[in-house]
Write an enzyme that holds these catalytic residues in place. Structure first.
Site, PDB file in Angstrom:
ATOM      1  N   HIS A 149      39.324  36.349  36.406  1.00 16.23           N
ATOM      2  CA  HIS A 149      38.818  37.264  37.444  1.00 16.23           C
ATOM      3  C   HIS A 149      38.737  38.667  36.828  1.00 16.23           C
ATOM      4  CE1 HIS A 149      38.621  39.718  41.032  1.00 16.23           C
ATOM      5  NE2 HIS A 149      38.216  38.639  41.680  1.00 16.23           N
ATOM      6  N   ASN A 156      39.435  33.871  47.785  1.00 13.39           N
ATOM      7  CA  ASN A 156      40.444  34.487  46.923  1.00 13.39           C
ATOM      8  C   ASN A 156      41.205  35.530  47.746  1.00 13.39           C
ATOM      9  OD1 ASN A 156      41.915  35.805  44.969  1.00 13.39           O
ATOM     10  ND2 ASN A 156      40.141  36.737  43.949  1.00 13.39           N
ATOM     11  N   SER A 203      31.342  40.774  47.452  1.00 15.84           N
ATOM     12  CA  SER A 203      30.984  41.198  48.810  1.00 15.84           C
ATOM     13  C   SER A 203      30.155  40.153  49.562  1.00 15.84           C
ATOM     14  CB  SER A 203      30.279  42.562  48.785  1.00 15.84           C
ATOM     15  OG  SER A 203      31.175  43.546  48.281  1.00 15.84           O
ATOM     16  N   GLY A 205      34.482  43.901  46.193  1.00 12.56           N
ATOM     17  CA  GLY A 205      35.245  44.770  47.094  1.00 12.56           C
ATOM     18  C   GLY A 205      34.557  46.084  47.405  1.00 12.56           C
ATOM     19  N   GLU A 262      30.452  37.046  39.118  1.00 14.31           N
ATOM     20  CA  GLU A 262      30.964  38.106  39.984  1.00 14.31           C
ATOM     21  C   GLU A 262      30.684  39.458  39.340  1.00 14.31           C
ATOM     22  OE1 GLU A 262      34.164  36.611  42.850  1.00 14.31           O
ATOM     23  OE2 GLU A 262      35.175  37.299  41.056  1.00 14.31           O
ATOM     24  N   LYS A 295      43.793  37.176  46.855  1.00 14.56           N
ATOM     25  CA  LYS A 295      44.398  38.201  45.991  1.00 14.56           C
ATOM     26  C   LYS A 295      45.869  38.408  46.380  1.00 14.56           C
ATOM     27  CE  LYS A 295      39.842  40.190  45.531  1.00 14.56           C
ATOM     28  NZ  LYS A 295      39.049  41.281  45.034  1.00 14.56           N
ATOM     29  N   GLU A 310      39.631  41.407  37.858  1.00 15.34           N
ATOM     30  CA  GLU A 310      40.884  42.179  37.994  1.00 15.34           C
ATOM     31  C   GLU A 310      41.876  41.756  36.910  1.00 15.34           C
ATOM     32  OE1 GLU A 310      41.493  41.357  42.183  1.00 15.34           O
ATOM     33  OE2 GLU A 310      39.669  42.496  42.592  1.00 15.34           O
TER      34      GLU A 310
HETATM   35  C1  PEP Z   1      36.601  38.592  44.455  1.00 14.03           C
HETATM   36  O1  PEP Z   1      37.527  39.375  44.265  1.00 14.03           O
HETATM   37  O2  PEP Z   1      36.558  37.512  43.844  1.00 14.03           O
HETATM   38  C2  PEP Z   1      35.572  38.967  45.413  1.00 14.03           C
HETATM   39  C3  PEP Z   1      34.440  38.337  45.360  1.00 14.03           C
HETATM   40  O3  PEP Z   1      35.888  39.981  46.311  1.00 14.03           O
HETATM   41  P1  PEP Z   1      34.971  40.550  47.503  1.00 14.03           P
HETATM   42  O4  PEP Z   1      34.353  39.357  48.207  1.00 14.03           O
HETATM   43  O5  PEP Z   1      35.913  41.293  48.377  1.00 14.03           O
HETATM   44  O6  PEP Z   1      33.940  41.400  46.881  1.00 14.03           O
END
Ligand code: PEP
Length: 251
Positions: free
Chosen positions: A96, A10, A214, A174, A168, A12, A98
């Site tokens: 997601h 992703n 992460s 992040g 997630e 973003k 976000e």
């Molecule tokens: C995400 O935004 O879907 C995500 C998993 O981000 P990160 O790997 O940076 O934590």
């Protein structure tokens, strides 16, 4: 039925066209000769028309980060799942954290989007997960249940095998803080149990559930070693050719 194994990146709201193209070019070779693995990148919407050319002739796939739930009409600024299909997207992220938190997307809206994507034969990857407060209050299993069940309520059971979920935890996105493989496995099992309760063993065993939060080269193998973790949804590390390649190379 064997579950699909998916490594998804992703991106973003990052990367300009030349940066995205060179990232794709460096991923193409590493995805070859992995017939049991699907590698999918999710560029920003404006780059989707280029993505089809960049991946052409390779096994790399691409998808969208978001869409609307109607196929056309007066929805300024939104993207139709029908257009995504026409541009060659095989996948679309839905819900997601976000989108849920910054843009206020509800479980009901996410259910509608999922249904529209299924109608357009695009695989939805539905993101679910709890905040740190919810985990600390012990309400995380209930939160995830409500997120998963709203999708079940919106989509005919005959299409459920086309669903992919991504667990997630918001506190891991992040932040550099990854759920431990055991914490992730517990939630993946919970989601599989929810599917089993509603739809029985075959569907429960057939639907892929990815982990995101992460994920990086140093923890990918251990996460992927868990029985109920069928792939990874990667944010930050998917923007770095070397890191994302090393995650893909776990297979
Ligand atoms: C995400 O935004 O879907 C995500 C998993 O981000 P990160 O790997 O940076 O934590």
């Amino acid at each position: 039925m064997a579950r699909r194994t998916i490594i998804a990146g992703n991106w973003k709201m990052n990367l300009l066209p030349d940066q995205a193209e060179s990232l794709v070019m460096s991923l193409v070779a590493v995805t070859e000769n992995k017939p049991d693995l699907e590698v999918v990148v999710f560029p920003p919407t404006a780059l989707i028309p280029y993505a089809g050319e960049w991946v052409s002739g390779s096994s790399l796939q691409f998808g969208a980060q978001n869409c609307w739930h109607e196929l056309s009409g007066a929805f300024t600024g939104e993207t139709s799942p029908e257009l995504l299909r026409a541009l060659g997207c095989g996948y679309c992220l839905v819900g997601h954290s976000e989108r849920r938190e910054i843009f206020g997307e509800s479980n009901d809206l996410i259910g509608l989007k999922t249904r529209a994507l299924i109608q357009m034969k695009i695989t939805p990857i539905i993101c679910v997960g709890e905040s740190l407060d919810e985990r600390e209050a012990g309400t995380h299993l209930e939160k995830i249940k409500s997120q998963v069940e709203s999708v079940f309520d919106a989509v005919e059971m005959s299409s459920w095998l086309r669903l992919v979920f991504a667990y997630e935890p918001i506190w891991a996105i992040g932040t550099g803080k990854t759920a431990t493989p055991d914490q992730a496995e517990e939630i993946h099992r919970h989601i599989r149990d929810l599917i089993r309760e509603r739809a029985g063993e075959a569907l429960s065993e057939g639907i892929s559930i990815l982990y995101g939060g992460s994920a990086k080269p140093s923890n990918a193998a251990e996460l992927l070693g868990k029985e109920n973790i069928d792939g990874l949804l990667v944010g930050g590390a998917s923007l770095k050719a070397e890191d994302f390649s090393n995650i893909i190379s776990v297979f």
